[in-house]
Scaffold this active site. Structure first.
Site, PDB file in Angstrom:
ATOM      1  N   HIS A  65      13.927 -10.356 -17.705  1.00  0.00           N
ATOM      2  CA  HIS A  65      12.655 -10.600 -17.027  1.00  0.00           C
ATOM      3  C   HIS A  65      13.044  -9.505 -16.086  1.00  0.00           C
ATOM      4  O   HIS A  65      13.448  -8.077 -15.628  1.00  0.00           O
ATOM      5  CB  HIS A  65      13.903 -11.380 -15.233  1.00  0.00           C
ATOM      6  CG  HIS A  65      13.460 -12.979 -15.524  1.00  0.00           C
ATOM      7  ND1 HIS A  65      14.828 -13.705 -14.898  1.00  0.00           N
ATOM      8  CD2 HIS A  65      12.542 -13.532 -16.423  1.00  0.00           C
ATOM      9  CE1 HIS A  65      14.515 -14.927 -16.138  1.00  0.00           C
ATOM     10  NE2 HIS A  65      13.222 -15.028 -16.414  1.00  0.00           N
ATOM     11  N   ARG A  74       7.674 -10.784 -13.801  1.00  0.00           N
ATOM     12  CA  ARG A  74       8.932 -11.236 -14.421  1.00  0.00           C
ATOM     13  C   ARG A  74       8.465 -12.154 -15.986  1.00  0.00           C
ATOM     14  O   ARG A  74       9.483 -11.105 -16.681  1.00  0.00           O
ATOM     15  CB  ARG A  74       8.789 -12.827 -13.456  1.00  0.00           C
ATOM     16  CG  ARG A  74       9.717 -13.717 -13.843  1.00  0.00           C
ATOM     17  CD  ARG A  74      10.090 -15.450 -12.950  1.00  0.00           C
ATOM     18  NE  ARG A  74      10.961 -16.402 -13.885  1.00  0.00           N
ATOM     19  CZ  ARG A  74      11.968 -15.845 -13.842  1.00  0.00           C
ATOM     20  NH1 ARG A  74      12.753 -15.247 -12.973  1.00  0.00           N
ATOM     21  NH2 ARG A  74      12.129 -17.396 -14.222  1.00  0.00           N
ATOM     22  N   HIS A  98      20.600 -10.326 -14.871  1.00  0.00           N
ATOM     23  CA  HIS A  98      19.669 -11.077 -13.791  1.00  0.00           C
ATOM     24  C   HIS A  98      20.291 -10.000 -12.772  1.00  0.00           C
ATOM     25  O   HIS A  98      21.615  -9.664 -12.295  1.00  0.00           O
ATOM     26  CB  HIS A  98      19.116 -12.432 -14.169  1.00  0.00           C
ATOM     27  CG  HIS A  98      19.267 -12.870 -15.229  1.00  0.00           C
ATOM     28  ND1 HIS A  98      18.077 -13.599 -15.490  1.00  0.00           N
ATOM     29  CD2 HIS A  98      20.098 -13.165 -16.249  1.00  0.00           C
ATOM     30  CE1 HIS A  98      17.533 -13.930 -16.784  1.00  0.00           C
ATOM     31  NE2 HIS A  98      19.136 -13.553 -16.958  1.00  0.00           N
ATOM     32  N   GLU A 119      23.594 -12.630 -11.909  1.00  0.00           N
ATOM     33  CA  GLU A 119      23.103 -12.754 -10.909  1.00  0.00           C
ATOM     34  C   GLU A 119      23.377 -11.478 -10.164  1.00  0.00           C
ATOM     35  O   GLU A 119      24.371 -11.165  -8.980  1.00  0.00           O
ATOM     36  CB  GLU A 119      22.527 -13.821 -10.407  1.00  0.00           C
ATOM     37  CG  GLU A 119      22.041 -15.156 -10.848  1.00  0.00           C
ATOM     38  CD  GLU A 119      20.264 -15.016 -10.987  1.00  0.00           C
ATOM     39  OE1 GLU A 119      19.510 -13.263 -10.837  1.00  0.00           O
ATOM     40  OE2 GLU A 119      20.102 -15.890 -11.867  1.00  0.00           O
ATOM     41  N   GLU A 168      13.367  -7.272 -12.444  1.00  0.00           N
ATOM     42  CA  GLU A 168      15.050  -6.902 -12.193  1.00  0.00           C
ATOM     43  C   GLU A 168      15.845  -5.438 -12.665  1.00  0.00           C
ATOM     44  O   GLU A 168      16.128  -5.751 -13.659  1.00  0.00           O
ATOM     45  CB  GLU A 168      15.642  -8.431 -12.908  1.00  0.00           C
ATOM     46  CG  GLU A 168      15.050  -9.574 -12.018  1.00  0.00           C
ATOM     47  CD  GLU A 168      15.457 -11.059 -13.224  1.00  0.00           C
ATOM     48  OE1 GLU A 168      16.697 -10.962 -13.302  1.00  0.00           O
ATOM     49  OE2 GLU A 168      14.795 -11.793 -12.604  1.00  0.00           O
TER      50      GLU A 168
HETATM   51  O1  0X9 Z   1      15.702 -19.139 -13.583  1.00  0.00           O
HETATM   52  C1  0X9 Z   1      16.555 -17.635 -14.319  1.00  0.00           C
HETATM   53  O2  0X9 Z   1      15.750 -17.802 -15.508  1.00  0.00           O
HETATM   54  C2  0X9 Z   1      17.861 -17.260 -13.906  1.00  0.00           C
HETATM   55  N1  0X9 Z   1      17.474 -16.706 -12.466  1.00  0.00           N
HETATM   56  S1  0X9 Z   1      16.687 -15.441 -11.878  1.00  0.00           S
HETATM   57  O3  0X9 Z   1      16.418 -15.726 -10.858  1.00  0.00           O
HETATM   58  N2  0X9 Z   1      16.877 -14.199 -12.522  1.00  0.00           N
HETATM   59  O4  0X9 Z   1      15.506 -15.643 -12.282  1.00  0.00           O
HETATM   60  C3  0X9 Z   1      18.707 -18.477 -13.861  1.00  0.00           C
HETATM   61  C4  0X9 Z   1      19.357 -18.457 -15.651  1.00  0.00           C
HETATM   62  C5  0X9 Z   1      20.444 -19.945 -15.511  1.00  0.00           C
HETATM   63  N3  0X9 Z   1      20.540 -20.169 -16.839  1.00  0.00           N
HETATM   64  C6  0X9 Z   1      20.055 -21.294 -17.087  1.00  0.00           C
HETATM   65  N4  0X9 Z   1      19.145 -21.079 -16.184  1.00  0.00           N
HETATM   66  N5  0X9 Z   1      19.889 -21.141 -18.654  1.00  0.00           N
HETATM   67 ZN    ZN Z   2      15.619 -12.774 -14.106  1.00  0.00          ZN
END
Ligand code: 0X9
Ligand code: ZN
Length: 445
Positions: free
Chosen positions: A195, A253, A323, A397, A198
């Protein structure tokens, strides 16, 4: 010659002067307060009713704002905190709308512009600066330069592998750290920058490589890990998006592929993998922040990563993807509420990592399966890698929990990276313990 003047002031004049002083400072304060309205801000508030939820969803869609938390309007709920980036131009209107609908707000960051400026300032030439290369954020060009220089400086241990290119044809380079040629050696994968906004994520990949190369043979844990595993590191999975955050929109993003039908740009690479692709928690709307792409692996960036992992799946035992923000250690599944086969193993590893972070750095990390800990989100790289057979798969994260969010100041890179490094070490050592035959147990000092 010096002259001394003694002023004699009677009490009445004194109180008039005090009142005057108070009034002028009040005016100055009001003026400063007003001037912050001309700055980009981050607001925090919690809608309490369904009507307020609808209002907030509308604001985030109709105004040029960027949702920081949750990731898309769909996830906005009653009694849950929203973090909203509001550009200066819409700041007053958005605040007025919130107030009109009975929602009080807190200003998390009154002057986001100043922070953004701080993040791109290259103070390497400033002799007073005490921060090292790894305690600053770097442009994509700098990161490419660093990749080459690192491989050049460590020719026996570091190789650069080109695994593909991005939508805008930028190279996707992986660094391979390999300290020996032991047969049947295991490996781990680490990717950063999926992303774009980040920024602390690519900073961690650089931090990890630097630490590994500096402390191999010095620190017992990293030595054990590197002696028994090759490490593949992809510092920036989404170079087009990252570049775009440096040049045009700091809050971007997704990647930068164009959807011709809508005219919108970008697919969310973490919704583009073939793991229950585009079900609940992703969007088929190309204009959404969580757009899943036209089909699984439709994006060159996710396809390059998937191809590489497929062709190395027999050696790679651990998949790590970095992330920010919110301080969490997540593991599969995120696409379903069901538990994975080795849920208890993964839970135990994440728990140990979180406990160590708490003990050493006094920071709280939440941990658990993605879907239960944050939200349902299909098409993620961690779930896909897990289903490919990489049974130890984690999403970190990093810092913080919303104070600065994506605009984490450079001065906090070291603490964010050190605690993530500690978690990486705890988890990688556990993986070694669980996957190695007793005859090739890791060396202990
Ligand atoms: O939503 C996401 O892709 C991630 N959070 S973020 O705030 N960095 O965008 C979390 C990813 C967790 N894993 C999956 N969704 N597979
Ligand atoms: Zn992310």
């Amino acid at each position: 010659m010096q002259t001394t003047v003694t002023l004699k002031v009677d009490p009445d004049t004194m109180s008039t002067m005090l009142i005057f002083l108070l009034l002028t400072s009040l005016v100055a304060l009001l003026k400063t307060g007003h001037s912050t309205e001309t700055r980009d801000q981050i607001l925090s508030f919690s809608p309490k009713t369904q009507h307020q939820v609808d209002i907030v969803r509308n604001i985030s869609i109709q105004y040029e704002t960027a949702l920081w938390q949750p990731v898309a309007p769909h996830y906005i709920q009653e009694e849950t905190q929203v973090h909203l980036f509001v550009p200066a131009a819409s700041s007053e209107r958005v605040k007025a709308l919130l107030q009109m609908h009975g929602m009080s707000h807190e200003v998390l960051l009154a002057n986001a512009n100043e922070l953004m400026e701080m993040q791109t300032r290259n103070d390497s030439t400033d002799p007073r600066s005490s921060s090292s290369f790894y305690e600053r954020y770097h442009s994509l060009e700098d990161i490419y330069y660093w990749i080459n220089r690192t491989a050049h400086d460590f020719p026996n241990t570091v190789k650069v592998i080109l695994i593909g290119s991005s939508y805008e044809k930028r190279p996707l380079y992986v660094l391979k750290l390999s300290m020996n040629d032991n047969p049947n050696k295991k490996a781990m994968w680490l990717d950063c920058g999926i992303h774009a906004r980040e920024w602390v994520s690519p900073a961690f990949c650089l931090w990890f490589v630097h630490y590994s190369l500096s402390f191999h043979q010095q620190n017992v844990d990293i030595t054990n890990i590197l002696d028994n595993m090759d490490v593949y590191i992809l510092p920036v999975m989404n170079p087009d998006g990252y570049k775009y955050t440096w040049t045009t929109n700091r809050m971007w993003r997704k990647n930068r592929s164009i959807s011709k039908s809508s005219g919108c740009f970008g697919a969310d690479l973490n919704r583009n993998f073939d793991a229950n692709w585009c079900t609940e928690g992703a969007s088929s709307n190309p204009c959404s922040e969580i757009y899943c792409g036209a089909f699984p692996e439709s994006e060159p960036e996710s396809q390059a990563v998937a191809n590489f992992l497929r062709s190395h799946k027999d050696s790679i035992q651990l998949y790590l993807t970095i992330h920010s923000y919110s301080q969490m250690l997540l593991f599969p599944y995120s696409y379903t509420l069901e538990e994975s086969d080795n849920h208890n193993d993964l839970l135990e590893m994440a728990q140990e990592a979180a406990q160590k972070i708490r003990r050493y750095y006094r920071n709280i990390y939440r941990y658990g399966a993605g879907a239960k800990t944050i939200y349902l989100a299909p098409g993620g790289s961690d779930d896909w890698a897990y289903n490919l057979g990489i049974k130890y798969s984690f999403t970190f994260e990093l810092q913080d929990r919303g104070r600065y969010g994506f605009l984490l100041p450079p001065s906090q890179i070291s603490s964010a990276c050190n605690e993530a490094l500690l978690a990486t070490k705890v988890i990688a050592l556990k993986v070694l313990e669980k996957t190695q035959s007793p005859t090739s147990a890791p060396r202990t000092f």
